[in-house]
Write a protein that holds these residues in place. Structure first.
Motif, PDB file in Angstrom:
ATOM      1  N   LEU A 130      43.789  46.320  34.057  1.00 52.51           N
ATOM      2  CA  LEU A 130      44.246  45.812  35.341  1.00 52.51           C
ATOM      3  C   LEU A 130      43.091  45.203  36.138  1.00 52.51           C
ATOM      4  O   LEU A 130      43.237  44.150  36.776  1.00 52.51           O
ATOM      5  CB  LEU A 130      44.888  46.959  36.130  1.00 52.51           C
ATOM      6  CG  LEU A 130      45.849  46.611  37.259  1.00 52.51           C
ATOM      7  CD1 LEU A 130      46.978  45.730  36.753  1.00 52.51           C
ATOM      8  CD2 LEU A 130      46.403  47.890  37.875  1.00 52.51           C
ATOM      9  N   GLY A 131      41.941  45.882  36.095  1.00 55.21           N
ATOM     10  CA  GLY A 131      40.784  45.400  36.839  1.00 55.21           C
ATOM     11  C   GLY A 131      40.336  44.018  36.390  1.00 55.21           C
ATOM     12  O   GLY A 131      40.006  43.150  37.209  1.00 55.21           O
ATOM     13  N   GLY A 132      40.332  43.805  35.082  1.00 58.00           N
ATOM     14  CA  GLY A 132      39.933  42.503  34.557  1.00 58.00           C
ATOM     15  C   GLY A 132      40.855  41.388  35.016  1.00 58.00           C
ATOM     16  O   GLY A 132      40.412  40.291  35.381  1.00 58.00           O
ATOM     17  N   LYS A 133      42.137  41.661  35.018  1.00 57.48           N
ATOM     18  CA  LYS A 133      43.116  40.648  35.432  1.00 57.48           C
ATOM     19  C   LYS A 133      43.038  40.370  36.927  1.00 57.48           C
ATOM     20  O   LYS A 133      43.168  39.226  37.376  1.00 57.48           O
ATOM     21  CB  LYS A 133      44.525  41.097  35.036  1.00 57.48           C
ATOM     22  CG  LYS A 133      44.749  41.094  33.529  1.00 57.48           C
ATOM     23  CD  LYS A 133      46.192  41.363  33.194  1.00 57.48           C
ATOM     24  CE  LYS A 133      46.415  41.234  31.697  1.00 57.48           C
ATOM     25  NZ  LYS A 133      46.156  39.862  31.216  1.00 57.48           N
ATOM     26  N   LEU A 134      42.828  41.406  37.728  1.00 62.82           N
ATOM     27  CA  LEU A 134      42.710  41.219  39.170  1.00 62.82           C
ATOM     28  C   LEU A 134      41.465  40.403  39.512  1.00 62.82           C
ATOM     29  O   LEU A 134      41.497  39.533  40.387  1.00 62.82           O
ATOM     30  CB  LEU A 134      42.656  42.581  39.867  1.00 62.82           C
ATOM     31  CG  LEU A 134      43.971  43.357  39.940  1.00 62.82           C
ATOM     32  CD1 LEU A 134      43.732  44.780  40.435  1.00 62.82           C
ATOM     33  CD2 LEU A 134      44.964  42.648  40.852  1.00 62.82           C
ATOM     34  N   ALA A 135      40.379  40.693  38.800  1.00 60.60           N
ATOM     35  CA  ALA A 135      39.146  39.950  39.042  1.00 60.60           C
ATOM     36  C   ALA A 135      39.317  38.479  38.679  1.00 60.60           C
ATOM     37  O   ALA A 135      38.825  37.584  39.380  1.00 60.60           O
ATOM     38  CB  ALA A 135      38.008  40.561  38.223  1.00 60.60           C
TER      39      ALA A 135
ATOM     40  N   THR B 144      35.422  40.808  43.479  1.00 58.25           N
ATOM     41  CA  THR B 144      34.086  41.210  43.043  1.00 58.25           C
ATOM     42  C   THR B 144      34.143  42.645  42.504  1.00 58.25           C
ATOM     43  O   THR B 144      35.120  43.376  42.763  1.00 58.25           O
ATOM     44  CB  THR B 144      33.102  41.163  44.218  1.00 58.25           C
ATOM     45  OG1 THR B 144      33.502  42.138  45.200  1.00 58.25           O
ATOM     46  CG2 THR B 144      33.081  39.780  44.843  1.00 58.25           C
ATOM     47  N   PRO B 145      33.120  43.072  41.769  1.00 62.15           N
ATOM     48  CA  PRO B 145      33.102  44.455  41.286  1.00 62.15           C
ATOM     49  C   PRO B 145      33.239  45.490  42.402  1.00 62.15           C
ATOM     50  O   PRO B 145      33.923  46.506  42.246  1.00 62.15           O
ATOM     51  CB  PRO B 145      31.734  44.563  40.595  1.00 62.15           C
ATOM     52  CG  PRO B 145      31.473  43.169  40.117  1.00 62.15           C
ATOM     53  CD  PRO B 145      32.010  42.288  41.214  1.00 62.15           C
ATOM     54  N   SER B 146      32.605  45.220  43.546  1.00 66.48           N
ATOM     55  CA  SER B 146      32.690  46.169  44.655  1.00 66.48           C
ATOM     56  C   SER B 146      34.111  46.228  45.223  1.00 66.48           C
ATOM     57  O   SER B 146      34.599  47.300  45.610  1.00 66.48           O
ATOM     58  CB  SER B 146      31.699  45.800  45.765  1.00 66.48           C
ATOM     59  OG  SER B 146      31.975  44.510  46.284  1.00 66.48           O
TER      60      SER B 146
ATOM     61  N   VAL C  95      49.442  43.523  24.215  1.00 63.88           N
ATOM     62  CA  VAL C  95      50.700  43.020  24.780  1.00 63.88           C
ATOM     63  C   VAL C  95      50.468  42.174  26.021  1.00 63.88           C
ATOM     64  O   VAL C  95      51.128  41.157  26.237  1.00 63.88           O
ATOM     65  CB  VAL C  95      51.646  44.195  25.098  1.00 63.88           C
ATOM     66  CG1 VAL C  95      52.904  43.702  25.797  1.00 63.88           C
ATOM     67  CG2 VAL C  95      52.007  44.952  23.824  1.00 63.88           C
ATOM     68  N   PHE C  96      49.512  42.594  26.860  1.00 64.28           N
ATOM     69  CA  PHE C  96      49.308  41.919  28.141  1.00 64.28           C
ATOM     70  C   PHE C  96      48.041  41.057  28.173  1.00 64.28           C
ATOM     71  O   PHE C  96      47.546  40.713  29.238  1.00 64.28           O
ATOM     72  CB  PHE C  96      49.244  42.956  29.266  1.00 64.28           C
ATOM     73  CG  PHE C  96      50.531  43.701  29.470  1.00 64.28           C
ATOM     74  CD1 PHE C  96      51.545  43.170  30.247  1.00 64.28           C
ATOM     75  CD2 PHE C  96      50.738  44.925  28.858  1.00 64.28           C
ATOM     76  CE1 PHE C  96      52.738  43.852  30.423  1.00 64.28           C
ATOM     77  CE2 PHE C  96      51.926  45.611  29.038  1.00 64.28           C
ATOM     78  CZ  PHE C  96      52.929  45.072  29.820  1.00 64.28           C
ATOM     79  N   ALA C  97      47.525  40.729  27.004  1.00 67.52           N
ATOM     80  CA  ALA C  97      46.283  39.949  26.938  1.00 67.52           C
ATOM     81  C   ALA C  97      46.389  38.631  27.697  1.00 67.52           C
ATOM     82  O   ALA C  97      45.460  38.238  28.406  1.00 67.52           O
ATOM     83  CB  ALA C  97      45.902  39.697  25.484  1.00 67.52           C
ATOM     84  N   SER C  98      47.520  37.941  27.567  1.00 67.16           N
ATOM     85  CA  SER C  98      47.675  36.638  28.220  1.00 67.16           C
ATOM     86  C   SER C  98      48.678  36.667  29.375  1.00 67.16           C
ATOM     87  O   SER C  98      48.983  35.622  29.950  1.00 67.16           O
ATOM     88  CB  SER C  98      48.130  35.594  27.188  1.00 67.16           C
ATOM     89  OG  SER C  98      49.351  35.983  26.584  1.00 67.16           O
TER      90      SER C  98
END
Length: 405
Positions: A37-42, A48-50, A159-162
């Motif tokens: 989830l974090g990767g997609k939101l970023a 940002t990471p923070s 499943v959610f890669a793309s």
């Protein structure tokens, strides 16, 4: 419906187990898929990471803070009604999250969603302690979380890669919606105080002893402070020792399988007159696993430590929760236990990171504190045993022994 002369709780244990299993597998999903989830939101919102760290910290913190208002309503409202409201809150929160592209609004919405999810967790833990076999109920609580976690880690990235982040949130909404039919299986009045018609199983439980109450809760806090720090930095410990990243990944996967296996064992065995022995064995294995991580563990030693650590962690937890549930007749002990778990999870990694930084990157001080924390947790929970012995008088009836403390 069981008659008042039995030691079986008024509500159906089978219904309670179904409710516990369904919500345990669904409520913690968002925390388990945080990396995905974090990767997609970023990527989609440009966080940002923070900002990501703050988002997940607030969500996790709200999950635990839900304990505080629960002190006011847990024993006063119908649990079915509370469960429906909480489930709808989580469902709506996940659905709307898929449409939000503003960071402040997303943070506010995730906090509200986590408060609803945390409220249901309080009910799950409290009902687990009210079943005829709390050890089995808590084992189910742990096992379902771990099984869903393994499934998620293996399937979700593919499943959610793309897929956009909205699809992930909507999937979470679908999972929680599947839990709705299980709510009708529980007794809405199971936690309401009814002194005149108290069940014999409850009557066998001791009145709350403030000292043992504090000792038991401190045991849970020490347990999670110790384990959350080690588990957070376990991969780095292996890497610093010179082990290949691929090997470390395999080891951590095997450790996860070991954790699921031990939780299943605890679920099948359930309550037992040997619970103290199980706790002692689990704690000693966990302490040994931490000790094996000192120095620069070779692949074999690192693998043994990781597998033993995860096995002991998930074997101890159901019996530790069961022991805590026996400290009081009310539901608030499990409510506070949920707060201790959240506090330990949130504080452990921070404390461990500070110890590692203060030692110039050495893991020795962190491991030493974790080792002491494991032993402290063991000592504190065994300090509550006098009340447990009274609840588990060997001369008690078979029904009473099913509620062994």
């Amino acid at each position: 419906m069981n008659t008042p002369t039995t030691a079986v709780p008024r509500f159906s244990d089978r219904g309670a187990y179904t409710y516990i299993a369904a919500f345990s597998a669904s409520l913690y999903t968002v925390l388990l898929i945080a990396p995905v989830l974090g990767g997609k939101l970023a990527q989609q919102l440009g966080l940002t990471p923070s900002q990501l760290g703050l988002l997940f910290s607030l969500e996790l913190g709200s999950f635990s803070i839900a304990t505080v208002p629960a002190y006011l309503w847990l024993r006063r409202v119908n649990l079915r009604t509370a469960s429906y409201l909480g489930t709808i809150g989580v469902l709506v929160g996940n659905l709307v999250s898929g449409f939000i592209d503003s960071y402040p609004l997303l943070v506010a919405l995730r906090v509200c969603t986590a408060l609803a999810a945390g409220s249901i967790t309080v009910i799950v833990l409290s009902l687990s302690g009210r079943t005829a076999n709390p050890g089995r109920a808590f084992g189910l609580w742990v096992c379902c979380q771990l099984s869903m976690g393994a499934l998620i880690l293996g399937v979700f990235p593919l499943v959610f890669a793309s897929a956009p982040v909205a699809v992930v949130y909507w999937t979470l909404a679908g999972l929680i919606a599947l839990c709705l039919p299980t709510i009708r299986l529980i007794d809405g009045d199971a936690l309401r105080a009814e002194p005149a018609s108290a069940e014999p199983a409850d009557a066998q439980r001791p009145a709350a002893n403030p000292i043992r109450y504090v000792l038991g809760l401190s045991s849970m806090l020490c347990f999670y402070l110790a384990l959350s720090g080690v588990w957070t930095f376990l991969e780095r410990i292996g890497a610093q020792a010179g082990n290949a990243s691929g090997t470390i990944s395999v080891v951590l996967s095997l450790a996860t399988v070991a954790g699921i296996a031990s939780a299943m064992i605890a679920t099948v065995v359930g309550e037992s007159p040997r619970r103290s022995l199980f706790l002692l064995g689990g704690y000693l294995i966990m302490a040994l696993s931490v000790a094996l991580l000192f120095g620069a563990p070779t692949v074999a030693r690192f693998a043994a430590a990781a597998i033993l650590f995860k096995f002991a962690w998930t074997f101890i937890l159901p019996y530790l929760l069961s022991a805590l549930s026996d400290l009081s007749k009310g539901g608030h002990v499990m409510n506070t236990t949920n707060l201790m778990i959240g506090t330990g999870i949130a504080t452990g990694p921070i404390l461990s990171g500070m110890l590692i930084d203060g030692a110039g990157g050495s893991f020795a001080p962190m491991l030493a504190v974790s080792f002491v924390g494991v032993l402290a947790s063991m000592g504190l929970i065994f300090a509550t045993r006098p009340a447990a012995r009274r609840a588990a008088d060997p001369a008690a009836t078979p029904d009473a022994q099913n509620n062994y403390a």
